[in-house]
Design a protein around this motif. Structure first.
Motif, PDB file in Angstrom:
ATOM      1  N   SER A 395       0.883  -1.043   0.064  1.00  0.00           N
ATOM      2  CA  SER A 395      -0.205  -0.114  -0.011  1.00  0.00           C
ATOM      3  C   SER A 395       0.842   1.211   0.095  1.00  0.00           C
ATOM      4  O   SER A 395       0.458   2.278  -0.735  1.00  0.00           O
ATOM      5  CB  SER A 395      -0.977   0.167   1.199  1.00  0.00           C
ATOM      6  OG  SER A 395      -1.960  -1.118   1.131  1.00  0.00           O
ATOM      7  N   THR A 396       1.840   1.228   0.894  1.00  0.00           N
ATOM      8  CA  THR A 396       2.877   2.439   0.894  1.00  0.00           C
ATOM      9  C   THR A 396       3.482   2.526  -0.288  1.00  0.00           C
ATOM     10  O   THR A 396       3.625   3.742  -1.044  1.00  0.00           O
ATOM     11  CB  THR A 396       3.940   2.078   1.746  1.00  0.00           C
ATOM     12  OG1 THR A 396       3.443   2.027   3.365  1.00  0.00           O
ATOM     13  CG2 THR A 396       5.091   3.436   2.067  1.00  0.00           C
ATOM     14  N   LYS A 398       2.322   1.526  -3.365  1.00  0.00           N
ATOM     15  CA  LYS A 398       1.434   1.882  -4.354  1.00  0.00           C
ATOM     16  C   LYS A 398       1.267   3.462  -4.369  1.00  0.00           C
ATOM     17  O   LYS A 398       1.084   4.137  -5.448  1.00  0.00           O
ATOM     18  CB  LYS A 398       0.073   1.145  -3.948  1.00  0.00           C
ATOM     19  CG  LYS A 398      -0.817   1.310  -5.344  1.00  0.00           C
ATOM     20  CD  LYS A 398      -2.298   0.457  -4.865  1.00  0.00           C
ATOM     21  CE  LYS A 398      -3.296   0.933  -5.839  1.00  0.00           C
ATOM     22  NZ  LYS A 398      -4.561   0.148  -5.696  1.00  0.00           N
ATOM     23  N   GLU A 399       1.387   4.080  -3.325  1.00  0.00           N
ATOM     24  CA  GLU A 399       0.873   5.587  -3.126  1.00  0.00           C
ATOM     25  C   GLU A 399       2.290   6.368  -3.690  1.00  0.00           C
ATOM     26  O   GLU A 399       1.958   7.530  -3.932  1.00  0.00           O
ATOM     27  CB  GLU A 399       0.955   6.102  -1.853  1.00  0.00           C
ATOM     28  CG  GLU A 399      -0.575   5.322  -1.083  1.00  0.00           C
ATOM     29  CD  GLU A 399      -0.417   5.848   0.159  1.00  0.00           C
ATOM     30  OE1 GLU A 399       0.020   6.525   0.976  1.00  0.00           O
ATOM     31  OE2 GLU A 399      -1.612   5.425   0.909  1.00  0.00           O
TER      32      GLU A 399
END
Length: 401
Positions: A395-396, A398-399
């Motif tokens: 998630s990190t 991806k951002e």
């Protein structure tokens, strides 16, 4: 071989990375700076560990759990395509392939067995990246114990997957809302909680920090990494021993366990810290969480906040044995930036099909940089501990990508 790094030539004393001196000292570091209410609890842990560690029954039970539950031994993987591009021979010690996805399970299984031996019914733990919390919840479920995990509110937000995993495994996850809301504050809250629960609970600390005997005990439980890698290198490498042994360092448990297997060899030991959490590289002498070591501090001696994209490296200090190894000149500690770590994670994924944890990516980032600048001489053999897998950081990433 020509070494371009500015090493001091160390002459390690007998017993380097052996048992600490009296009162848990590694040189001027370590000790048991605990509140009076925890001194007796630490003494009991120390006594129980010493008895267990020389008991073949305990060692055999732990070895079996590490084999049949954690999946040891983990492989030594040649990073062929990346090695060719860098001009060095890079080998990865694959702790990411253990059950739960990181080296944390090695220590937790040992401490959970010890807690059971001591008659404790509950494990207390702190966690940053969540991997230690997941490992603690896993071991508690396996051995029929309760688990309470303290985690900074900021880390809960960026490591939501691991929080869900802990709760699925039956652990209670307590958000910590004070201070920086990261690993330092989670550790403080866990220790405060232990003060009122020493009768039925064991504090299962996740790194080589804290009051004696934890830095030594955790290193011994993680020594399996270095011992395995030493044997694997002897079988795989023409020289039998790598030129460099590299691992990321927050508190420093995966590095301590890896270094322990090579402390008595000519291998150069390199600990890689986050630029914003460089306790060994830029810390000053202080006391935190029960031990004397190197910590980031302001001019008034107050502990300052660490800053790292890797939650497991977001700690303002380093374990006391790492501080001692630095002073001896036996290990060197360097830093890399968040951007370098992200680039290294992407590069390993695209050259070797392995997505590393952002913590491990820091170690790889230094290898890439040092090979590019010539600090790693061409043709060097490098063993790097890949301490965890990168699922938790998707998630990190991806951002940011």
């Amino acid at each position: 071989m020509r070494h371009l790094l500015p090493w001091r030539e160390p002459v390690p004393p007998d017993g380097t990375m052996g048992e600490p001196r009296a009162r848990g000292r590694f040189g001027e570091y370590g000790g048991r700076y605990a509140p009076e209410s925890l001194v007796e609890a630490c003494r009991e842990v120390d006594e129980a560990f010493r008895e267990a560690w020389v008991d073949p029954g305990f060692r055999g039970a732990l070895a079996r759990l590490l084999a049949v539950h954690a999946g040891r031994p983990t492989p030594l993987t040649p990073a062929g395509r990346l090695s060719e591009a860098l001009g060095v021979q890079l080998y990865l010690k694959r702790e990411d392939l253990t059950h739960t996805g990181s080296h944390k399970i090695n220590n937790v299984l040992g401490q959970a067995l010890l807690a059971t031996r001591m008659g404790r019914r509950r494990l207390i733990a702190e966690t940053g990246a969540g991997q230690h919390g997941v490992a603690t919840a896993t071991a508690a479920a396996l051995l029929g114990l309760e688990a309470t995990v303290f985690m900074g509110e900021r880390d809960i937000e960026r490591q939501a997957l691991n929080v869900f995993r802990m709760r699925m495994l039956g652990a209670e996850v307590i958000p910590v809302t004070t201070g920086s809301r990261t690993l330092k504050d989670a550790t403080s809250e866990a220790m405060r909680h232990w003060v009122g629960a020493t009768g039925d609970s064991h504090y299962c600390i996740g790194s080589v920090v804290g009051p004696d005997p934890y830095p030594w005990m955790v290193r011994e439980f993680q020594r399996v990494i270095g011992d395995e890698a030493r044997g694997q290198c002897a079988a795989e490498l023409p020289t039998g021993v790598p030129d460099y042994v590299v691992a990321c360092v927050g508190g420093g448990s995966n590095a301590a366990g890896t270094f322990a297997g090579f402390a008595d060899t000519p291998a150069r030991l390199v600990g890689v810290e986050a630029e914003g959490g460089a306790g060994a590289a830029r810390g000053r002498l202080g006391v935190l969480h029960g031990c004397r070591s190197l910590f980031l501090q302001d001019d008034d001696g107050q502990i300052t906040e660490a800053q790292s994209l890797a939650a497991g490296l977001d700690y303002p200090g380093v374990g006391p044995e790492h501080a001692h190894l630095r002073d001896l000149g036996r290990a060197r500690y360097v830093t890399v930036t968040d951007d370098e770590a992200i680039g290294a994670a992407v590069r390993l994924a695209r050259t070797e099909g392995i997505l590393p944890a952002l913590e491990s990516a820091h170690a790889l980032a230094w290898v890439i940089r040092a090979a590019d600048t010539g600090d790693l001489p061409a043709g060097s053999t490098v063993l790097m501990t890949l301490s965890g897998r990168g699922d938790k950081d998707v998630s990190t990433l991806k951002e940011l990508l």
